[in-house]
Design a protein around this motif. Sequence first.
Motif, mmCIF file in Angstrom:
data_model
loop_
_atom_site.group_PDB
_atom_site.id
_atom_site.type_symbol
_atom_site.label_atom_id
_atom_site.label_comp_id
_atom_site.label_asym_id
_atom_site.label_seq_id
_atom_site.Cartn_x
_atom_site.Cartn_y
_atom_site.Cartn_z
ATOM 1 N N MET A 149 0.777 -1.015 -0.106
ATOM 2 C CA MET A 149 0.053 0.019 0.078
ATOM 3 C C MET A 149 1.015 1.483 -0.140
ATOM 4 O O MET A 149 1.841 1.211 0.606
ATOM 5 C CB MET A 149 -0.888 -0.037 1.246
ATOM 6 C CG MET A 149 -1.703 1.224 1.112
ATOM 7 S SD MET A 149 -2.825 1.273 2.502
ATOM 8 C CE MET A 149 -3.697 -0.256 2.169
ATOM 9 N N TYR A 159 -3.881 10.639 -0.861
ATOM 10 C CA TYR A 159 -4.400 9.582 -1.438
ATOM 11 C C TYR A 159 -3.741 8.285 -1.514
ATOM 12 O O TYR A 159 -2.631 8.309 -1.124
ATOM 13 C CB TYR A 159 -4.074 10.103 -3.016
ATOM 14 C CG TYR A 159 -4.612 9.108 -4.036
ATOM 15 C CD1 TYR A 159 -5.979 9.000 -4.654
ATOM 16 C CD2 TYR A 159 -3.749 8.110 -4.643
ATOM 17 C CE1 TYR A 159 -6.473 8.152 -5.399
ATOM 18 C CE2 TYR A 159 -4.164 7.186 -5.684
ATOM 19 C CZ TYR A 159 -5.382 7.189 -6.145
ATOM 20 O OH TYR A 159 -6.057 5.992 -6.967
ATOM 21 N N ILE A 160 -4.567 7.220 -1.355
ATOM 22 C CA ILE A 160 -4.094 5.937 -0.883
ATOM 23 C C ILE A 160 -4.379 4.850 -1.997
ATOM 24 O O ILE A 160 -5.408 4.918 -2.567
ATOM 25 C CB ILE A 160 -4.610 5.468 0.362
ATOM 26 C CG1 ILE A 160 -4.604 6.454 1.689
ATOM 27 C CG2 ILE A 160 -4.159 4.007 0.891
ATOM 28 C CD1 ILE A 160 -5.225 6.084 2.862
ATOM 29 N N ASP A 161 -3.412 4.283 -2.201
ATOM 30 C CA ASP A 161 -3.727 3.031 -3.460
ATOM 31 C C ASP A 161 -2.815 2.030 -3.079
ATOM 32 O O ASP A 161 -1.937 1.797 -2.203
ATOM 33 C CB ASP A 161 -3.453 3.511 -4.863
ATOM 34 C CG ASP A 161 -4.519 2.733 -5.776
ATOM 35 O OD1 ASP A 161 -4.515 1.707 -5.794
ATOM 36 O OD2 ASP A 161 -5.081 3.536 -6.424
ATOM 37 N N GLN A 162 -3.232 0.839 -3.929
ATOM 38 C CA GLN A 162 -2.496 -0.329 -3.684
ATOM 39 C C GLN A 162 -0.736 -0.239 -4.161
ATOM 40 O O GLN A 162 0.129 -0.943 -3.389
ATOM 41 C CB GLN A 162 -2.855 -1.501 -4.612
ATOM 42 C CG GLN A 162 -4.325 -1.912 -3.721
ATOM 43 C CD GLN A 162 -4.147 -2.453 -2.432
ATOM 44 O OE1 GLN A 162 -3.263 -3.136 -1.970
ATOM 45 N NE2 GLN A 162 -4.955 -2.096 -1.494
ATOM 46 N N ASP A 163 -0.491 0.639 -5.172
ATOM 47 C CA ASP A 163 0.931 0.667 -5.461
ATOM 48 C C ASP A 163 1.201 1.942 -5.695
ATOM 49 O O ASP A 163 0.452 3.001 -5.970
ATOM 50 C CB ASP A 163 1.223 -0.319 -7.025
ATOM 51 C CG ASP A 163 -0.001 0.243 -7.948
ATOM 52 O OD1 ASP A 163 0.091 1.434 -8.316
ATOM 53 O OD2 ASP A 163 -0.787 -0.636 -8.412
ATOM 54 N N SER A 203 0.106 3.964 -9.024
ATOM 55 C CA SER A 203 -0.969 4.782 -8.909
ATOM 56 C C SER A 203 -1.176 6.013 -8.447
ATOM 57 O O SER A 203 -1.685 6.940 -8.789
ATOM 58 C CB SER A 203 -2.146 3.794 -8.405
ATOM 59 O OG SER A 203 -2.371 2.569 -8.900
ATOM 60 N N CYS A 204 -0.366 6.258 -7.184
ATOM 61 C CA CYS A 204 -0.034 7.381 -6.463
ATOM 62 C C CYS A 204 0.346 8.431 -7.296
ATOM 63 O O CYS A 204 0.027 9.617 -7.458
ATOM 64 C CB CYS A 204 0.708 7.150 -5.159
ATOM 65 S SG CYS A 204 -0.391 6.168 -3.853
ATOM 66 N N ILE A 240 -1.834 9.636 -10.274
ATOM 67 C CA ILE A 240 -2.872 10.750 -9.666
ATOM 68 C C ILE A 240 -2.312 12.121 -9.435
ATOM 69 O O ILE A 240 -2.907 12.911 -9.954
ATOM 70 C CB ILE A 240 -3.668 10.322 -8.266
ATOM 71 C CG1 ILE A 240 -5.205 10.951 -8.193
ATOM 72 C CG2 ILE A 240 -2.849 10.434 -7.142
ATOM 73 C CD1 ILE A 240 -5.967 10.389 -9.337
ATOM 74 N N ARG A 274 2.602 5.876 -15.318
ATOM 75 C CA ARG A 274 2.693 4.466 -15.060
ATOM 76 C C ARG A 274 3.495 3.633 -15.764
ATOM 77 O O ARG A 274 4.142 2.798 -15.456
ATOM 78 C CB ARG A 274 1.073 3.970 -14.863
ATOM 79 C CG ARG A 274 0.959 2.861 -14.214
ATOM 80 C CD ARG A 274 -0.302 2.050 -14.613
ATOM 81 N NE ARG A 274 -1.315 3.003 -14.123
ATOM 82 C CZ ARG A 274 -1.933 2.984 -12.706
ATOM 83 N NH1 ARG A 274 -1.332 1.858 -11.932
ATOM 84 N NH2 ARG A 274 -2.799 3.725 -12.304
#
Length: 80
Positions: free
Chosen positions: A1, A20-24, A27-28, A31, A69
């Motif tokens: 995370m 902002y929170i994400d799995q990888d 992704s952060c 954003i 990404r």
Amino acid sequence: MAIVDFTAVNPNGICRDQSYIDQDIESCFEILSLLVRHGWQLISARVFMDHTETGLTLPVEAFDGLPIREPIRLLLREWE
């Protein structure tokens, strides 16, 4: 995370502190780049991985509004 905390000025000129929170991490980063693409100005950004208390300061000038990404994934494949 991954968690990214950032300060940015939105297109209306309002300064915002957000997270902002994400799995990888990709992704952060994506954003942040998306926000820049939509007229936000990043002031500062820090990323935290796996609930660590110490974050890594990110160079906000690296987020220019372009997709990020896929270039990160290409670098990872090249490194591996």
